[in-house]
Write a protein that holds these residues in place. Structure first.
Motif, mmCIF file in Angstrom:
data_model
loop_
_atom_site.group_PDB
_atom_site.id
_atom_site.type_symbol
_atom_site.label_atom_id
_atom_site.label_comp_id
_atom_site.label_asym_id
_atom_site.label_seq_id
_atom_site.Cartn_x
_atom_site.Cartn_y
_atom_site.Cartn_z
ATOM 1 N N GLN A 51 0.813 -1.213 0.000
ATOM 2 C CA GLN A 51 0.000 0.000 0.000
ATOM 3 C C GLN A 51 0.851 1.270 0.000
ATOM 4 O O GLN A 51 0.651 2.149 -0.843
ATOM 5 N N PRO A 52 1.831 1.419 0.921
ATOM 6 C CA PRO A 52 2.673 2.619 0.859
ATOM 7 C C PRO A 52 3.438 2.714 -0.457
ATOM 8 O O PRO A 52 3.600 3.811 -1.017
ATOM 9 N N THR A 53 3.912 1.557 -0.966
ATOM 10 C CA THR A 53 4.653 1.560 -2.231
ATOM 11 C C THR A 53 3.765 2.047 -3.373
ATOM 12 O O THR A 53 4.191 2.864 -4.200
ATOM 13 N N GLY A 54 2.534 1.550 -3.430
ATOM 14 C CA GLY A 54 1.626 1.937 -4.500
ATOM 15 C C GLY A 54 1.316 3.422 -4.483
ATOM 16 O O GLY A 54 1.352 4.096 -5.527
ATOM 17 N N TYR A 55 1.034 3.947 -3.293
ATOM 18 C CA TYR A 55 0.732 5.377 -3.196
ATOM 19 C C TYR A 55 1.965 6.228 -3.487
ATOM 20 O O TYR A 55 1.867 7.281 -4.143
ATOM 21 N N ALA A 56 3.120 5.797 -2.998
ATOM 22 C CA ALA A 56 4.345 6.565 -3.244
ATOM 23 C C ALA A 56 4.703 6.582 -4.725
ATOM 24 O O ALA A 56 5.098 7.619 -5.275
ATOM 25 N N LEU A 57 4.569 5.430 -5.383
ATOM 26 C CA LEU A 57 4.850 5.363 -6.819
ATOM 27 C C LEU A 57 3.858 6.219 -7.611
ATOM 28 O O LEU A 57 4.246 6.940 -8.542
ATOM 29 N N SER A 58 2.596 6.165 -7.227
ATOM 30 C CA SER A 58 1.584 6.996 -7.891
ATOM 31 C C SER A 58 1.878 8.476 -7.693
ATOM 32 O O SER A 58 1.706 9.285 -8.617
ATOM 33 N N ALA A 59 2.342 8.827 -6.496
ATOM 34 C CA ALA A 59 2.678 10.227 -6.218
ATOM 35 C C ALA A 59 3.823 10.698 -7.113
ATOM 36 O O ALA A 59 3.775 11.810 -7.668
ATOM 37 N N LEU A 60 4.848 9.865 -7.267
ATOM 38 C CA LEU A 60 5.979 10.247 -8.117
ATOM 39 C C LEU A 60 5.559 10.389 -9.578
ATOM 40 O O LEU A 60 6.027 11.305 -10.283
ATOM 41 N N ILE A 61 4.691 9.502 -10.038
ATOM 42 C CA ILE A 61 4.208 9.597 -11.424
ATOM 43 C C ILE A 61 3.434 10.895 -11.627
ATOM 44 O O ILE A 61 3.619 11.604 -12.625
ATOM 45 N N MET A 62 2.564 11.219 -10.671
ATOM 46 C CA MET A 62 1.789 12.458 -10.774
ATOM 47 C C MET A 62 2.696 13.681 -10.723
ATOM 48 O O MET A 62 2.475 14.668 -11.440
ATOM 49 N N LEU A 183 -2.398 14.291 -2.611
ATOM 50 C CA LEU A 183 -3.234 13.277 -1.973
ATOM 51 C C LEU A 183 -2.499 11.950 -1.819
ATOM 52 O O LEU A 183 -2.556 11.305 -0.762
ATOM 53 N N PHE A 184 -1.783 11.536 -2.858
ATOM 54 C CA PHE A 184 -1.082 10.250 -2.815
ATOM 55 C C PHE A 184 0.063 10.263 -1.808
ATOM 56 O O PHE A 184 0.292 9.260 -1.120
ATOM 57 N N GLN A 185 0.792 11.370 -1.710
ATOM 58 C CA GLN A 185 1.912 11.394 -0.768
ATOM 59 C C GLN A 185 1.418 11.408 0.676
ATOM 60 O O GLN A 185 2.013 10.790 1.555
ATOM 61 N N ILE A 186 0.296 12.076 0.929
ATOM 62 C CA ILE A 186 -0.297 12.032 2.274
ATOM 63 C C ILE A 186 -0.733 10.607 2.617
ATOM 64 O O ILE A 186 -0.501 10.104 3.715
ATOM 65 N N ARG A 187 -1.365 9.960 1.654
ATOM 66 C CA ARG A 187 -1.845 8.596 1.872
ATOM 67 C C ARG A 187 -0.688 7.617 2.044
ATOM 68 O O ARG A 187 -0.788 6.666 2.838
ATOM 69 N N ALA A 188 0.413 7.841 1.345
ATOM 70 C CA ALA A 188 1.584 6.969 1.486
ATOM 71 C C ALA A 188 2.116 7.003 2.913
ATOM 72 O O ALA A 188 2.471 5.964 3.491
ATOM 73 N N PHE A 189 2.153 8.186 3.514
ATOM 74 C CA PHE A 189 2.608 8.306 4.901
ATOM 75 C C PHE A 189 1.602 7.674 5.860
ATOM 76 O O PHE A 189 1.999 7.067 6.859
ATOM 77 N N GLN A 190 0.324 7.839 5.584
ATOM 78 C CA GLN A 190 -0.692 7.267 6.465
ATOM 79 C C GLN A 190 -0.608 5.748 6.514
ATOM 80 O O GLN A 190 -0.822 5.135 7.569
ATOM 81 N N CYS A 191 -0.314 5.117 5.392
ATOM 82 C CA CYS A 191 -0.266 3.654 5.322
ATOM 83 C C CYS A 191 1.056 3.079 5.815
ATOM 84 O O CYS A 191 1.206 1.857 5.872
ATOM 85 N N LEU A 192 2.011 3.940 6.133
ATOM 86 C CA LEU A 192 3.324 3.469 6.583
ATOM 87 C C LEU A 192 3.356 3.461 8.102
ATOM 88 O O LEU A 192 3.523 4.504 8.739
ATOM 89 N N ASP A 193 3.172 2.297 8.694
ATOM 90 C CA ASP A 193 3.177 2.169 10.150
ATOM 91 C C ASP A 193 4.611 2.010 10.630
ATOM 92 O O ASP A 193 5.303 1.060 10.266
ATOM 93 N N ARG A 194 5.050 2.962 11.447
ATOM 94 C CA ARG A 194 6.451 2.975 11.874
ATOM 95 C C ARG A 194 6.813 1.726 12.671
ATOM 96 O O ARG A 194 7.895 1.158 12.478
ATOM 97 N N HIS A 195 5.943 1.281 13.569
ATOM 98 C CA HIS A 195 6.249 0.113 14.405
ATOM 99 C C HIS A 195 6.435 -1.133 13.541
ATOM 100 O O HIS A 195 7.414 -1.880 13.699
ATOM 101 N N TRP A 196 5.503 -1.369 12.605
ATOM 102 C CA TRP A 196 5.632 -2.523 11.708
ATOM 103 C C TRP A 196 6.850 -2.360 10.812
ATOM 104 O O TRP A 196 7.592 -3.327 10.554
ATOM 105 N N PHE A 197 7.063 -1.155 10.344
ATOM 106 C CA PHE A 197 8.125 -0.876 9.390
ATOM 107 C C PHE A 197 9.498 -1.266 9.947
ATOM 108 O O PHE A 197 10.269 -1.977 9.294
ATOM 109 N N TRP A 198 9.788 -0.844 11.182
ATOM 110 C CA TRP A 198 11.098 -1.143 11.753
ATOM 111 C C TRP A 198 11.226 -2.617 12.131
ATOM 112 O O TRP A 198 12.305 -3.207 11.993
ATOM 113 N N ASN A 199 10.147 -3.212 12.601
ATOM 114 C CA ASN A 199 10.196 -4.648 12.899
ATOM 115 C C ASN A 199 10.391 -5.478 11.642
ATOM 116 O O ASN A 199 10.955 -6.575 11.691
ATOM 117 N N ASP A 200 9.908 -4.955 10.515
ATOM 118 C CA ASP A 200 10.096 -5.657 9.248
ATOM 119 C C ASP A 200 11.551 -5.576 8.797
ATOM 120 O O ASP A 200 12.077 -6.529 8.217
#
Length: 422
Positions: A51-62, A183-200
């Motif tokens: 989800q964060p990847t999709g929104y971030a990629l869409s943001a860069l394309i836009m 909109l996409f860059q805001i959504r990319a940050f929203q879908c990026l959970d810091r706790h899960w992210f670092w544990n991953d």
């Protein structure tokens, strides 16, 4: 019965009030908040990697599409002026207003682009050196606050109201893609959970002794790594996971906060007295301060826009400086005001601080678009640079303030409760 390691995996230390909370197994789309201050601790997204990847990629394309075509145009007495997003800083550099151009480049173009690229690289586990990956993740979360694309977009809409008094304004082909980028860059940050992210990236380091949920970390001899959310022994200065150095409380938090605050107060006075914009029309030069611009909008009948600028440029910086002073005073003397009240004030300060940059971005749009020689030209003035520095310094002041200091005065009840159990 849960194993020792599993128990630690489910414990989260609140970054705002230092309460140790036990996170249950979350369903998809659910989030866990701190039981003491209601701060978001972690969330479970359906596709936390994609989800964060999709929104971030869409943001860069836009953003790429938005950079190819005209952004806005203006028609005054048959003379047409149009700009692209790339031309905005170029126009300010060419007119020797480098400070404004640098602010625009950093906050509107470079930082959002970097964050979107970093999200894609990290979420997709692109092969890279471990230390480089950790450094990239650290910078990503520090830079999140400085992404101001949506604030610039609000500034563009405000500038339209000002420019309508001089001529015909129209949006270009890149305007809609840029709105989608925001909109996409805001959504990319929203879908990026810091706790899960670092544990991953890497499991959190283990704690040798047993921890109890519902008791602050400082009482139990542990602290939070402000970067990767790992729970560490209170005397361990460097996090073994992300290599960030830290203390149980931010080192000299109140001193740094007050130093930044005093500097911003000193700059706030000339920022409001000196002109922020110079309008040249038919050979005459008109200097405008922040307050004069608000009065001009009010007299022109643009009451909502005048109120927005007044709140964002006058009230918010002033109230933010007063609020930070109150927070520091309350934390220093362990004031009588409740921790919940002070935490609410801190959250407001954190949320509204960036939006004071809206007036700076209005001037950036006006000065780059309205360059029509002797007919009409608009230039930024010294007050705009000083005001931008005031906003940046107050943002740094709120970042250096440690909100856990407002909760420490209530930790004595947990110490007494623990001693009674023993």
């Amino acid at each position: 019965m849960c194993s020792h390691n599993h128990q630690h995996d489910r414990l989260v230390l609140c970054p705002q009030c230092d309460m140790l909370a036990a996170v249950p197994d979350l369903e998809q789309g659910k989030k866990a908040v701190c039981p003491r201050c209601n701060t978001l601790l972690t969330a479970k997204w359906r596709e936390p990697r994609y989800q964060p990847t999709g929104y971030a990629l869409s943001a860069l394309i836009m953003l790429f599409i938005a950079s190819l075509f005209p952004f806005v145009s203006m028609n005054v007495a048959g003379i047409v002026s149009e700009i692209t997003l790339i031309q905005i800083p170029q126009a300010m550099f060419s007119e020797d207003y480098s400070s404004m151009a640098v602010f625009f480049l950093i906050f509107v173009q470079l930082v959002p682009t970097f964050c979107m690229v970093a999200i894609i690289l990290l979420c997709q586990n692109v092969k890279m050196a471990r230390r480089f990956k950790m450094a990239l993740a650290r910078i990503l979360f520090k830079m999140k606050t400085w992404c101001m694309a949506e604030i610039f977009l609000a500034g563009v809409l405000v500038s339209f109201v000002k420019l309508m008094a001089y001529g015909e304004i129209s949006v270009g082909l890149s305007f809609l893609p840029y709105c989608l980028f925001c909109l996409f860059q805001i959504r990319a940050f929203q879908c990026l959970d810091r706790h899960w992210f670092w544990n991953d990236i890497e499991p959190a380091p283990e704690i040798a002794h047993q921890l109890q949920a519902g008791i602050p970390g400082l009482v139990q001899g542990v602290r939070l790594c402000q970067c990767c959310t790992a729970i560490l022994p209170v005397h361990q200065l460097q996090c073994p996971r992300c290599y960030t150095k830290g203390h149980a409380r931010r080192y000299h938090s109140l001193q740094y906060t007050m130093a930044l605050l005093i500097t911003s107060v000193i700059l706030y006075i000339p920022a409001n007295i000196l002109p922020i914009m110079v309008t040249q029309a038919l050979g005459s030069h008109i200097n405008s301060t922040i307050l004069e611009g608000i009065i001009l909008l009010w007299r022109a009948g643009s009451y909502p826009v005048a109120m927005i600028i007044f709140i964002a440029s006058i009230m918010v910086p002033l109230l933010k400086m007063l609020a930070i002073s109150w927070l520091c005073w309350n934390a220093k003397i362990q004031g009588r005001h409740g921790s919940e009240t002070m935490h609410f004030i801190y959250e407001i300060v954190e949320f509204v601080g960036r939006w004071s940059m809206i007036d700076v971005f209005v001037i950036a749009v006006l000065s780059s678009l309205v360059q029509m020689g002797q007919l009409m030209s608009i230039y930024p003035a010294m007050g705009a640079t000083l005001f931008a520095l005031v906003v940046i310094l107050t943002m740094f002041a709120s970042m250096t303030f440690d909100p856990r200091l407002t909760w420490d005065k209530s930790n004595s009840q947990f110490v007494l409760h623990k001693s009674e159990e023993l």
